[in-house]
Scaffold this motif. Structure first.
Motif, PDB file in Angstrom:
ATOM      1  N   ASN A   1      70.762 -51.857 100.327  1.00 55.46           N
ATOM      2  CA  ASN A   1      70.823 -51.941 101.781  1.00 55.46           C
ATOM      3  C   ASN A   1      72.258 -52.266 102.177  1.00 55.46           C
ATOM      4  O   ASN A   1      72.806 -53.264 101.744  1.00 55.46           O
TER       5      ASN A   1
ATOM      6  N   THR B   1      74.492 -52.533 105.673  1.00 57.15           N
ATOM      7  CA  THR B   1      74.552 -52.458 107.131  1.00 57.15           C
ATOM      8  C   THR B   1      75.831 -53.118 107.628  1.00 57.15           C
ATOM      9  O   THR B   1      76.509 -53.820 106.891  1.00 57.15           O
TER      10      THR B   1
ATOM     11  N   ASN C   1      75.758 -55.358 109.920  1.00 61.23           N
ATOM     12  CA  ASN C   1      75.363 -56.709 110.306  1.00 61.23           C
ATOM     13  C   ASN C   1      75.591 -57.657 109.126  1.00 61.23           C
ATOM     14  O   ASN C   1      74.970 -57.502 108.076  1.00 61.23           O
TER      15      ASN C   1
ATOM     16  N   LEU D   1      74.613 -60.609 108.705  1.00 62.52           N
ATOM     17  CA  LEU D   1      73.493 -61.523 108.494  1.00 62.52           C
ATOM     18  C   LEU D   1      72.357 -60.893 107.690  1.00 62.52           C
ATOM     19  O   LEU D   1      71.439 -61.593 107.279  1.00 62.52           O
ATOM     20  N   GLU D   2      72.406 -59.596 107.436  1.00 65.71           N
ATOM     21  CA  GLU D   2      71.365 -58.930 106.670  1.00 65.71           C
ATOM     22  C   GLU D   2      71.776 -58.816 105.208  1.00 65.71           C
ATOM     23  O   GLU D   2      72.951 -58.840 104.871  1.00 65.71           O
ATOM     24  N   ALA D   3      70.782 -58.702 104.344  1.00 65.15           N
ATOM     25  CA  ALA D   3      71.037 -58.605 102.905  1.00 65.15           C
ATOM     26  C   ALA D   3      71.696 -57.274 102.563  1.00 65.15           C
ATOM     27  O   ALA D   3      71.389 -56.242 103.155  1.00 65.15           O
ATOM     28  N   VAL D   4      72.609 -57.303 101.612  1.00 57.60           N
ATOM     29  CA  VAL D   4      73.279 -56.099 101.136  1.00 57.60           C
ATOM     30  C   VAL D   4      73.102 -56.016  99.624  1.00 57.60           C
ATOM     31  O   VAL D   4      72.617 -56.936  98.992  1.00 57.60           O
ATOM     32  N   THR D   5      73.512 -54.936  99.055  1.00 57.22           N
ATOM     33  CA  THR D   5      73.426 -54.761  97.614  1.00 57.22           C
ATOM     34  C   THR D   5      74.791 -54.994  96.977  1.00 57.22           C
ATOM     35  O   THR D   5      75.814 -54.977  97.653  1.00 57.22           O
TER      36      THR D   5
END
Length: 75
Positions: A12, A14, A16, A18-22
């Motif tokens: 993931n 994005t 943003n 605040l969102e989880a990423v890889t």
């Protein structure tokens, strides 16, 4: 493998923060252990590993130069 366990296997990305990423490590593991053939996944996995190595090496070289510049010398 601890990065894979901590970050999860979801790819993931994005804008943003605040969102989880890889991470690169997760992508390497997903390429190697995925449903693709080993010969197909080996190229991108080694490319990601080499890129990760080069970025880490570059950051270490820059950090060493900064430390060398501001190090206090004692008699």
């Amino acid at each position: 493998m601890i990065v894979v366990m901590a970050a999860g296997q979801g790819a993931n990305l994005t804008a943003n923060p605040l969102e989880a990423v890889t991470t690169v490590t997760v992508q390497i593991v997903m390429l190697i252990t995925g449903d693709t053939e080993a010969s197909t996944a080996a190229g991108p996995a080694f490319t990601l590993g080499f890129t990760l190595f080069c970025v880490t090496l570059l950051m270490n070289v820059i950090a060493q130069r900064i430390v060398r510049k501001y190090r206090e010398l004692y008699d």
